[in-house]
Design a protein around this motif. Structure first.
Motif, mmCIF file in Angstrom:
data_model
loop_
_atom_site.group_PDB
_atom_site.id
_atom_site.type_symbol
_atom_site.label_atom_id
_atom_site.label_comp_id
_atom_site.label_asym_id
_atom_site.label_seq_id
_atom_site.Cartn_x
_atom_site.Cartn_y
_atom_site.Cartn_z
ATOM 1 N N LYS A 1 37.675 33.403 40.811
ATOM 2 C CA LYS A 1 38.880 34.049 40.291
ATOM 3 C C LYS A 1 38.958 33.806 38.788
ATOM 4 O O LYS A 1 38.892 32.680 38.316
ATOM 5 N N ILE A 2 39.103 34.904 38.029
ATOM 6 C CA ILE A 2 39.277 34.812 36.581
ATOM 7 C C ILE A 2 40.756 34.910 36.235
ATOM 8 O O ILE A 2 41.266 34.173 35.408
ATOM 9 N N SER A 3 41.427 35.853 36.896
ATOM 10 C CA SER A 3 42.867 36.054 36.713
ATOM 11 C C SER A 3 43.388 36.703 37.998
ATOM 12 O O SER A 3 42.628 36.911 38.944
ATOM 13 N N ASP A 4 44.672 37.035 38.013
ATOM 14 C CA ASP A 4 45.210 37.719 39.188
ATOM 15 C C ASP A 4 44.602 39.116 39.348
ATOM 16 O O ASP A 4 44.649 39.689 40.427
ATOM 17 N N GLU A 5 44.038 39.640 38.305
ATOM 18 C CA GLU A 5 43.474 40.992 38.335
ATOM 19 C C GLU A 5 41.954 41.038 38.423
ATOM 20 O O GLU A 5 41.394 42.060 38.808
ATOM 21 N N HIS B 1 37.943 39.047 39.096
ATOM 22 C CA HIS B 1 37.095 37.964 39.605
ATOM 23 C C HIS B 1 35.669 38.226 39.141
ATOM 24 O O HIS B 1 35.314 39.360 38.802
ATOM 25 N N SER B 2 34.893 37.170 39.106
ATOM 26 C CA SER B 2 33.470 37.360 38.827
ATOM 27 C C SER B 2 32.714 37.187 40.132
ATOM 28 O O SER B 2 33.130 36.454 41.027
ATOM 29 N N LEU C 1 34.647 41.977 38.005
ATOM 30 C CA LEU C 1 35.195 43.110 38.745
ATOM 31 C C LEU C 1 36.712 43.047 38.848
ATOM 32 O O LEU C 1 37.306 41.970 38.828
ATOM 33 N N ASN C 2 37.307 44.210 39.039
ATOM 34 C CA ASN C 2 38.728 44.319 39.321
ATOM 35 C C ASN C 2 38.939 43.857 40.761
ATOM 36 O O ASN C 2 38.401 44.450 41.694
ATOM 37 N N SER C 3 39.703 42.803 40.951
ATOM 38 C CA SER C 3 39.879 42.227 42.287
ATOM 39 C C SER C 3 40.543 43.196 43.256
ATOM 40 O O SER C 3 40.182 43.262 44.433
ATOM 41 N N ARG C 4 41.517 43.956 42.787
ATOM 42 C CA ARG C 4 42.227 44.891 43.670
ATOM 43 C C ARG C 4 41.270 45.916 44.278
ATOM 44 O O ARG C 4 41.382 46.269 45.447
ATOM 45 N N HIS D 1 36.549 44.621 49.479
ATOM 46 C CA HIS D 1 35.416 45.461 49.861
ATOM 47 C C HIS D 1 34.113 44.653 49.874
ATOM 48 O O HIS D 1 33.312 44.766 50.816
ATOM 49 N N ASP D 2 33.895 43.838 48.868
ATOM 50 C CA ASP D 2 32.695 42.994 48.824
ATOM 51 C C ASP D 2 32.680 41.997 49.978
ATOM 52 O O ASP D 2 31.639 41.757 50.596
#
Length: 143
Positions: free
Chosen positions: A7-11, A13-14, A29-32, A37-38
């Motif tokens: 997690k990088i931020s609430d929005e 992740h790496s 990537l955009n976590s939302r 999906h991943d």
């Protein structure tokens, strides 16, 4: 292959991987859009014998971006990851996951040949496998 979600931020992740040959890849990537999906792909491909789905392709050296990936197992993995992602979002019970994985994998096996199915050819599904049977031609001996 080692897969690491950070997690990088609430929005964001790496996603990083270290393959058996020690090569690596990293994506932010955009976590939302991508996290569930991943994870759905990881669950599907861990439970079903899909050596050449998304994660199997990455393990073989394909980029995390998915560029250049193709094939029937990838198509099947994708057709299963979407519904599993929805089940994750809805916090569904185990029975629904089992239904999706069993039903969609059998249907996917019938479609995963990458060719048009000739008229009257049957797709015979048994458990998680599918095979094709061509219609029998009338014998000319009886004429």
């Amino acid at each position: 292959m080692q897969i690491i979600f950070t997690k990088i931020s609430d929005e964001q992740h790496s996603l990083s991987v270290r393959r058996a040959d020690d090569s690596t890849d990293l994506a932010v990537l955009n976590s939302r859009s991508f996290l569930r999906h991943d994870l759905a792909h990881l669950a599907v491909e861990s439970e079903l014998p899909l050596a050449n789905g998304y994660w199997g392709s990455v393990a073989s050296g394909a980029a995390l971006s998915g560029k250049g990936m193709s094939g029937p197992e990838l198509a099947l993995a994708e057709s299963l990851a979407g519904p599993v992602q929805t089940l994750m979002r809805l916090d569904s019970n185990l029975d629904k996951y089992v239904y999706v994985l069993e039903y969609r994998s059998v249907v996917g096996n019938c479609k995963a040949t990458g060719r048009a199915q000739p008229m009257e050819e049957k797709c015979i599904c048994s458990g998680r496998t599918a095979r094709f049977q061509r219609p029998r031609r009338a014998s000319t001996d009886a004429l």
